[in-house]
Design a protein around this motif. Structure first.
Motif, PDB file in Angstrom:
ATOM      1  N   UNK A  54      73.799 -46.358  76.752  1.00  0.00           N
ATOM      2  CA  UNK A  54      72.469 -45.863  76.403  1.00  0.00           C
ATOM      3  C   UNK A  54      72.215 -44.490  77.023  1.00  0.00           C
ATOM      4  N   UNK A  55      72.597 -44.308  78.283  1.00  0.00           N
ATOM      5  CA  UNK A  55      72.402 -43.012  78.937  1.00  0.00           C
ATOM      6  C   UNK A  55      73.139 -41.903  78.186  1.00  0.00           C
ATOM      7  N   UNK A  56      74.352 -42.173  77.767  1.00  0.00           N
ATOM      8  CA  UNK A  56      75.116 -41.178  77.009  1.00  0.00           C
ATOM      9  C   UNK A  56      74.391 -40.858  75.707  1.00  0.00           C
ATOM     10  N   UNK A  57      73.971 -41.906  75.001  1.00  0.00           N
ATOM     11  CA  UNK A  57      73.255 -41.726  73.735  1.00  0.00           C
ATOM     12  C   UNK A  57      71.969 -40.926  73.963  1.00  0.00           C
ATOM     13  N   UNK A  58      71.223 -41.265  75.010  1.00  0.00           N
ATOM     14  CA  UNK A  58      69.960 -40.588  75.299  1.00  0.00           C
ATOM     15  C   UNK A  58      70.178 -39.104  75.575  1.00  0.00           C
ATOM     16  N   UNK A  59      71.147 -38.802  76.430  1.00  0.00           N
ATOM     17  CA  UNK A  59      71.397 -37.397  76.784  1.00  0.00           C
ATOM     18  C   UNK A  59      71.833 -36.581  75.570  1.00  0.00           C
ATOM     19  N   UNK A  60      72.569 -37.204  74.665  1.00  0.00           N
ATOM     20  CA  UNK A  60      72.966 -36.504  73.438  1.00  0.00           C
ATOM     21  C   UNK A  60      71.792 -36.386  72.463  1.00  0.00           C
ATOM     22  N   UNK A  61      70.896 -37.366  72.497  1.00  0.00           N
ATOM     23  CA  UNK A  61      69.731 -37.340  71.600  1.00  0.00           C
ATOM     24  C   UNK A  61      68.665 -36.350  72.047  1.00  0.00           C
ATOM     25  N   UNK A  85      70.260 -33.558  66.095  1.00  0.00           N
ATOM     26  CA  UNK A  85      69.799 -32.996  64.818  1.00  0.00           C
ATOM     27  C   UNK A  85      69.592 -34.061  63.743  1.00  0.00           C
ATOM     28  N   UNK A  86      70.023 -35.277  63.997  1.00  0.00           N
ATOM     29  CA  UNK A  86      69.942 -36.350  62.999  1.00  0.00           C
ATOM     30  C   UNK A  86      68.588 -37.050  63.028  1.00  0.00           C
ATOM     31  N   UNK A  88      66.116 -40.278  63.225  1.00  0.00           N
ATOM     32  CA  UNK A  88      66.168 -41.391  64.174  1.00  0.00           C
ATOM     33  C   UNK A  88      67.060 -42.539  63.705  1.00  0.00           C
ATOM     34  N   UNK A  89      66.929 -42.958  62.472  1.00  0.00           N
ATOM     35  CA  UNK A  89      67.726 -44.083  61.984  1.00  0.00           C
ATOM     36  C   UNK A  89      69.221 -43.795  62.100  1.00  0.00           C
ATOM     37  N   UNK A  90      69.621 -42.562  61.832  1.00  0.00           N
ATOM     38  CA  UNK A  90      71.029 -42.200  61.949  1.00  0.00           C
ATOM     39  C   UNK A  90      71.450 -42.178  63.417  1.00  0.00           C
ATOM     40  N   UNK A  91      70.565 -41.684  64.287  1.00  0.00           N
ATOM     41  CA  UNK A  91      70.865 -41.705  65.723  1.00  0.00           C
ATOM     42  C   UNK A  91      71.130 -43.132  66.199  1.00  0.00           C
ATOM     43  N   UNK A  92      70.274 -44.054  65.768  1.00  0.00           N
ATOM     44  CA  UNK A  92      70.422 -45.448  66.171  1.00  0.00           C
ATOM     45  C   UNK A  92      71.724 -46.044  65.630  1.00  0.00           C
ATOM     46  N   UNK A  93      72.038 -45.747  64.385  1.00  0.00           N
ATOM     47  CA  UNK A  93      73.273 -46.250  63.782  1.00  0.00           C
ATOM     48  C   UNK A  93      74.492 -45.702  64.503  1.00  0.00           C
TER      49      UNK A  93
END
Length: 115
Positions: A54-61, A85-86, A88-93
């Motif tokens: 999650x931390x990795x995903x958050x920092x990239x988001x 740049x994506x 939200x739904x794509x970020x989650x996927x």
């Protein structure tokens, strides 16, 4: 943190206005959960595999939160190029796909650390 206070006040005083509604921004949870993972790490326990991912995903988001040139953010963005740049739904996927791939690769090893 204002969103937490807003929800707390809404629930505390719900009996005063039964027709009132609580507005909810889903992305606010991202920030709260990220802070919670940081605080868990400060307690001296290792973070779970899911927390680390999650931390990795958050920092990239949200690279702007710490700064795009911070080493941890740069590593996270390498794992998720242009994630911020994506929609939200794509970020989650993409985040779920990343988590599932890493689970297979590391077989749930909590020592995994990318950032």
């Amino acid at each position: 943190m204002a969103s937490l206070n807003s929800a707390q006040n809404f629930l505390k005083h719900a009996d005063r206005d039964p027709s009132a509604q609580l507005s909810f921004e889903e992305e606010e949870n991202d920030h709260v959960v990220f802070i919670a993972t940081i605080e868990c790490g400060q307690l001296g326990q290792g973070l779970s595999f899911n927390m680390q991912v999650f931390q990795i995903w958050y920092l990239a988001s949200y690279p702007e939160k710490l700064g795009s040139e911070v080493a941890m953010v740069m590593k996270a963005r390498a794992a998720f190029p242009r994630l911020h740049t994506h929609p939200r739904e794509m970020k989650l996927t993409l985040g779920l796909d990343f988590l599932q791939r890493l689970r297979v690769q590391y077989r749930g090893d909590n020592r995994f650390l990318l950032v």
